[in-house]
Design a protein around this motif. Structure first.
Motif, PDB file in Angstrom:
ATOM      1  N   GLU A   1      50.429 -82.567 -50.021  1.00 56.15           N
ATOM      2  CA  GLU A   1      49.214 -82.733 -50.821  1.00 56.15           C
ATOM      3  C   GLU A   1      49.457 -83.672 -51.999  1.00 56.15           C
ATOM      4  O   GLU A   1      48.644 -84.554 -52.288  1.00 56.15           O
ATOM      5  CB  GLU A   1      48.734 -81.367 -51.318  1.00 56.15           C
ATOM      6  N   GLY A   2      50.588 -83.473 -52.673  1.00 58.79           N
ATOM      7  CA  GLY A   2      50.901 -84.338 -53.807  1.00 58.79           C
ATOM      8  C   GLY A   2      51.083 -85.784 -53.394  1.00 58.79           C
ATOM      9  O   GLY A   2      50.653 -86.706 -54.098  1.00 58.79           O
TER      10      GLY A   2
ATOM     11  N   VAL B   1      47.654 -87.433 -52.728  1.00 63.05           N
ATOM     12  CA  VAL B   1      46.938 -87.727 -53.975  1.00 63.05           C
ATOM     13  C   VAL B   1      47.523 -88.959 -54.654  1.00 63.05           C
ATOM     14  O   VAL B   1      46.790 -89.829 -55.138  1.00 63.05           O
ATOM     15  CB  VAL B   1      46.989 -86.504 -54.917  1.00 63.05           C
TER      16      VAL B   1
ATOM     17  N   ASP C   1      39.765 -81.801 -47.454  1.00 64.75           N
ATOM     18  CA  ASP C   1      40.928 -81.238 -48.147  1.00 64.75           C
ATOM     19  C   ASP C   1      41.484 -82.228 -49.166  1.00 64.75           C
ATOM     20  O   ASP C   1      41.841 -81.851 -50.289  1.00 64.75           O
ATOM     21  CB  ASP C   1      42.019 -80.866 -47.137  1.00 64.75           C
ATOM     22  N   LEU C   2      41.569 -83.496 -48.775  1.00 64.30           N
ATOM     23  CA  LEU C   2      42.101 -84.510 -49.684  1.00 64.30           C
ATOM     24  C   LEU C   2      41.159 -84.746 -50.860  1.00 64.30           C
ATOM     25  O   LEU C   2      41.601 -84.834 -52.016  1.00 64.30           O
ATOM     26  CB  LEU C   2      42.341 -85.813 -48.922  1.00 64.30           C
TER      27      LEU C   2
ATOM     28  N   ASP D   1      41.524 -82.216 -53.521  1.00 64.38           N
ATOM     29  CA  ASP D   1      42.747 -82.310 -54.322  1.00 64.38           C
ATOM     30  C   ASP D   1      42.688 -83.426 -55.360  1.00 64.38           C
ATOM     31  O   ASP D   1      43.460 -83.421 -56.320  1.00 64.38           O
ATOM     32  CB  ASP D   1      43.962 -82.537 -53.408  1.00 64.38           C
TER      33      ASP D   1
ATOM     34  N   SER E   1      37.132 -88.484 -56.606  1.00 68.54           N
ATOM     35  CA  SER E   1      36.460 -88.079 -55.365  1.00 68.54           C
ATOM     36  C   SER E   1      34.980 -88.440 -55.395  1.00 68.54           C
ATOM     37  O   SER E   1      34.420 -88.879 -54.382  1.00 68.54           O
ATOM     38  CB  SER E   1      36.639 -86.576 -55.128  1.00 68.54           C
TER      39      SER E   1
ATOM     40  N   GLU F   1      37.268 -73.185 -49.839  1.00 70.74           N
ATOM     41  CA  GLU F   1      38.440 -73.833 -49.246  1.00 70.74           C
ATOM     42  C   GLU F   1      39.133 -72.942 -48.222  1.00 70.74           C
ATOM     43  O   GLU F   1      39.659 -73.425 -47.221  1.00 70.74           O
ATOM     44  CB  GLU F   1      39.425 -74.218 -50.353  1.00 70.74           C
TER      45      GLU F   1
ATOM     46  N   GLU G   1      49.321 -72.381 -58.355  1.00 70.69           N
ATOM     47  CA  GLU G   1      49.309 -73.650 -57.639  1.00 70.69           C
ATOM     48  C   GLU G   1      48.958 -74.828 -58.538  1.00 70.69           C
ATOM     49  O   GLU G   1      49.546 -75.893 -58.456  1.00 70.69           O
ATOM     50  CB  GLU G   1      48.315 -73.580 -56.469  1.00 70.69           C
ATOM     51  N   GLU G   2      47.944 -74.651 -59.424  1.00 70.50           N
ATOM     52  CA  GLU G   2      47.534 -75.766 -60.266  1.00 70.50           C
ATOM     53  C   GLU G   2      48.687 -76.220 -61.162  1.00 70.50           C
ATOM     54  O   GLU G   2      48.933 -77.406 -61.341  1.00 70.50           O
ATOM     55  CB  GLU G   2      46.330 -75.365 -61.131  1.00 70.50           C
TER      56      GLU G   2
ATOM     57  N   GLU H   1      51.662 -77.959 -59.120  1.00 70.58           N
ATOM     58  CA  GLU H   1      51.498 -79.361 -58.744  1.00 70.58           C
ATOM     59  C   GLU H   1      51.889 -80.284 -59.897  1.00 70.58           C
ATOM     60  O   GLU H   1      52.526 -81.300 -59.704  1.00 70.58           O
ATOM     61  CB  GLU H   1      50.037 -79.625 -58.342  1.00 70.58           C
TER      62      GLU H   1
END
Length: 449
Positions: A69-70, A73, A98-99, A102, A108, A131, A270-271, A274
């Motif tokens: 995911e990172g 992004v 999903d992308l 993130d 976005s 999600e 999670e936030e 990352e």
């Protein structure tokens, strides 16, 4: 990292340093998307960005969802908006959503504004779902046709189907009001007479889920009924999309990791993880440690103070405290682990859960009896006092049986209350069993000594 990935990464880096971009792209084109993504993540960020700026858009759209995911992004934020928009537009809708989720809202929103109205609307509708739900997991690109067609017409439409249709093995049929009425497999259509109406071969009773259904439940249904995909329908039975087995595999992997980390008391934010990995891990683990420490100091410490007089009179009791606590905590964690696995892999079999709880209690009793006999004989021989042996042995039997019972019950109670059963973590269970074991041990000591 696999040796092959490492070698490919070094080769790719060498080609880039020599300025051989065409050879670099040819190397990536010869790999499967998942392998290409793994190799790309071995490169420095600047080199990755150079490749995505000139790589074929379709190849980029295939490889990008396979990256972390990172990593996704980082690439998107480094590309021009026009190129980022083209790549995301080529991605499967579920991966694109999903992308986009993130990415920062401003990024976005800008990408969605640059898309065609049809594509942007499709992705916005998917993003409206949670999600971790079937709606957030599904792809709208399913093969849906009229139930009034004949087999030959269906096969002709399948030959003309666009590449964006993700699961062509199942063909879904609907009536004039767009309500889902049946499904047929590709094999059933191929072997059927071309002039036969599809109504005669389609299956009218099929498993469906609502868009708000939890992703873990969706994964369990696909696994239980050996499906390749499951349709997602609204309140009027209109087909919204499908959740495919490859998406479910990602869910199962994610849930398995969460359960394993949860049992060890290592939930992570999670936030924060990352942006600041150290802080995310620290914040995820610290609460359980603080809770365990507080309970140990207040409750377990209080029990020891309450029985301090009895302990002074029978100092030999202290020698066996670690044995009682260690065996109790071990048995409770074993039972909790087994029950958590059963709940997460097959959440529908409640009757089996009751049998499992009873079985765990019996296993705990058996372990307690066998261990109790050994430890009671040791205690008796150490001090020559049969009563001490009885106290230690009986306490171990009772504490072990209750540890197994509590360890198996706690995940089920958490699940019934709508919480993650993996919250029955090792630090919490260990602390709970320490308190229970001490209380049982000293109460029996008072009664028999």
């Amino acid at each position: 990292m696999e040796e092959r990935t490492r070698l490919l990464g070094e080769s790719l880096k060498g080609l880039l340093e020599e300025g051989k971009m065409s050879a670099s792209l040819a190397l990536l084109d010869g790999l499967q998307p998942a392998d290409a993504a793994e190799v790309l993540e071995t490169l420095p960020y600047d080199d990755r960005l150079r490749i995505f700026k000139v790589w074929d858009v379709e190849e980029s759209a295939d490889a990008l969802p396979e990256m972390s995911e990172g990593g996704q992004v980082e690439v998107m934020q480094g590309l021009a908006r026009s190129l980022a928009t083209r790549i995301i537009s080529e991605m499967p809708p579920d991966d694109a959503v999903d992308l986009l989720a993130d990415l920062p809202d401003k990024t976005s929103d800008g990408i969605l504004a640059s898309m065609s109205p049809f594509k942007a609307g499709q992705l916005r509708r998917l993003m409206a779902h949670g999600e971790d739900t079937a709606g957030g997991l599904m792809t709208p690109d399913a093969m849906r046709l009229s139930q009034e067609m004949r087999v030959g017409q269906v096969l002709e439409r399948l030959r003309e189907a666009p590449e964006s249709v993700e699961m062509i093995y199942y063909v879904y049929f609907q009536d004039e009001a767009s309500r889902l009425t049946g499904v047929s497999s590709l094999r059933e259509l191929i072997v059927a007479d071309l002039n036969r109406p599809v109504k005669e071969i389609m299956h009218g009773q099929l498993m469906t889920v609502a868009p708000e259904e939890d992703q873990e439940r969706v994964a369990a249904l696909i696994d239980r009924y050996d499906l390749l995909a499951i349709p997602v329908v609204d309140g009027e039975d209109r087909l919204l999309g499908i959740v495919t087995v490859d998406d479910v595999m990602d869910v199962l992997e994610e849930e398995a990791k969460e359960d394993i980390y949860g049992l060890a008391g290592t939930f992570e934010i999670e936030e924060q993880k990352e942006r600041h990995p150290f802080i995310g891990v620290l914040l995820g683990r610290l609460p359980w440690v603080l809770i365990a420490l507080t309970i140990e100091l207040l409750v377990a410490g209080g029990i020891l103070r309450a029985f301090s007089g009895r302990i002074r009179d029978n100092i030999a009791l202290v020698f066996f405290i670690p044995v009682i606590l260690t065996i109790g905590a071990t048995v409770s964690l074993q039972s909790a682990t087994r029950m958590t696995v059963e709940i997460t892999t097959d959440p529908g079999k409640r009757r089996r859960f009751r049998r499992s709880i009873a079985g765990e209690a019996l296993i705990g009793l058996g372990i307690g009896v066998l261990s109790g006999v050994v430890i009671s004989l040791f205690a008796w021989s150490m001090k020559g006092d049969a009563r001490l042996g009885w106290v230690v042995g009986l306490a171990l039997v009772i504490a072990t049986m209750f540890s197994a019972l509590v360890g198996s019950l706690l995940p089920l109670l958490l699940k019934m209350s709508g919480r993650d059963p993996a919250m029955a973590s090792e630090p919490f269970l260990t602390t709970l069993m320490d308190v229970l074991g001490l209380a049982v041990y000293f109460l029996i000591g008072i009664a028999l000594l």
